[in-house]
Design a protein around this motif. Sequence first.
Motif, PDB file in Angstrom:
ATOM      1  N   SER A 285       0.814  -1.225   0.000  1.00  0.00           N
ATOM      2  CA  SER A 285       0.000   0.000   0.000  1.00  0.00           C
ATOM      3  C   SER A 285       0.846   1.273   0.000  1.00  0.00           C
ATOM      4  O   SER A 285       0.348   2.353  -0.310  1.00  0.00           O
ATOM      5  N   GLY A 286       2.120   1.142   0.385  1.00  0.00           N
ATOM      6  CA  GLY A 286       2.991   2.314   0.422  1.00  0.00           C
ATOM      7  C   GLY A 286       3.306   2.801   1.817  1.00  0.00           C
ATOM      8  O   GLY A 286       4.022   3.786   2.004  1.00  0.00           O
ATOM      9  N   LYS A 287       2.811   2.111   2.845  1.00  0.00           N
ATOM     10  CA  LYS A 287       2.982   2.607   4.214  1.00  0.00           C
ATOM     11  C   LYS A 287       4.451   2.587   4.663  1.00  0.00           C
ATOM     12  O   LYS A 287       4.916   3.546   5.285  1.00  0.00           O
ATOM     13  N   SER A 288       5.175   1.518   4.362  1.00  0.00           N
ATOM     14  CA  SER A 288       6.595   1.465   4.739  1.00  0.00           C
ATOM     15  C   SER A 288       7.419   2.447   3.912  1.00  0.00           C
ATOM     16  O   SER A 288       8.361   3.063   4.416  1.00  0.00           O
ATOM     17  N   THR A 289       7.045   2.606   2.652  1.00  0.00           N
ATOM     18  CA  THR A 289       7.719   3.603   1.806  1.00  0.00           C
ATOM     19  C   THR A 289       7.553   4.985   2.401  1.00  0.00           C
ATOM     20  O   THR A 289       8.505   5.770   2.475  1.00  0.00           O
ATOM     21  N   LEU A 290       6.342   5.283   2.872  1.00  0.00           N
ATOM     22  CA  LEU A 290       6.085   6.583   3.496  1.00  0.00           C
ATOM     23  C   LEU A 290       6.968   6.776   4.722  1.00  0.00           C
ATOM     24  O   LEU A 290       7.582   7.835   4.894  1.00  0.00           O
ATOM     25  N   LEU A 291       7.076   5.747   5.558  1.00  0.00           N
ATOM     26  CA  LEU A 291       7.894   5.873   6.766  1.00  0.00           C
ATOM     27  C   LEU A 291       9.365   6.106   6.409  1.00  0.00           C
ATOM     28  O   LEU A 291      10.045   6.897   7.055  1.00  0.00           O
ATOM     29  N   HIS A 292       9.844   5.422   5.382  1.00  0.00           N
ATOM     30  CA  HIS A 292      11.238   5.603   4.956  1.00  0.00           C
ATOM     31  C   HIS A 292      11.474   7.029   4.450  1.00  0.00           C
ATOM     32  O   HIS A 292      12.542   7.606   4.671  1.00  0.00           O
ATOM     33  N   MET A 293      10.482   7.589   3.784  1.00  0.00           N
ATOM     34  CA  MET A 293      10.591   8.985   3.336  1.00  0.00           C
ATOM     35  C   MET A 293      10.634   9.926   4.542  1.00  0.00           C
ATOM     36  O   MET A 293      11.455  10.843   4.607  1.00  0.00           O
ATOM     37  N   LEU A 294       9.730   9.696   5.498  1.00  0.00           N
ATOM     38  CA  LEU A 294       9.649  10.568   6.673  1.00  0.00           C
ATOM     39  C   LEU A 294      10.915  10.503   7.514  1.00  0.00           C
ATOM     40  O   LEU A 294      11.304  11.493   8.145  1.00  0.00           O
TER      41      LEU A 294
END
Length: 232
Positions: free
Chosen positions: A44-53
């Motif tokens: 869904s992109g949730k881990s990608t979002l955390l890596h960006m943050l």
Amino acid sequence: MIILKAENLSKIYGNAEAEVKALDHINLTINTGEFVSIIGPSGSGKSTLLHMLGGVDKPTSGKIWIDNTDISALNETEMSIFRRKKVGLIYQSYNLIPTLDVKKNILLPMLLDGIKIYEKEKEFEEIVKLLGLEKRLEHLPNQLSGGQQQRVAIGRALIYRPSIILADEPTGNLDRENTKITLELLKQANREYNQTIVMITHDNEVALSANRMIKIVDGKILSDEVVTHENN
């Protein structure tokens, strides 16, 4: 007060026909002292979002501010220093240094910055007591259970008293009892130190332990709602 802000955040992998849009123009604001869970299905992109943050990866487009700092503008060295002092990262796989004992693993961010252990002895003792690791300080990671290793990882994330803690599936490898302990430790950090917690999880029950729950599907925010607790 806003502690974290993401503006039109997108992340695209590959190109042309093989292009995959992991994040699709996400806008997100998180205030100081919030405990936020981000939930969504696999991919869904949730881990990608955390890596960006966390500045671990860079977005294709968009900007991220943490504590009024535009982390998108930081180079790799600046980001490493900023992350050690301002962002606590907790991973599902613990990411402990196998050759360092518990004490040095917890103090690692400070050791990397050249801070002497005795200068932060009080903070260290408080955290060790909170984690219940007083009798494990000389143990190596492979001498600990999974739950104990995760507590060490939490201690490492807490030692600098960072503004924000980003936890990527922190209970993913834990049994029910250690999941409960880990979540309670995160809640204590949130309550006692007013640290902002952003936690990624695929588990709806774990997500509901936060005070705010964001659902992500196909790289977009599907819902963002306050979680009510009966005992609050």
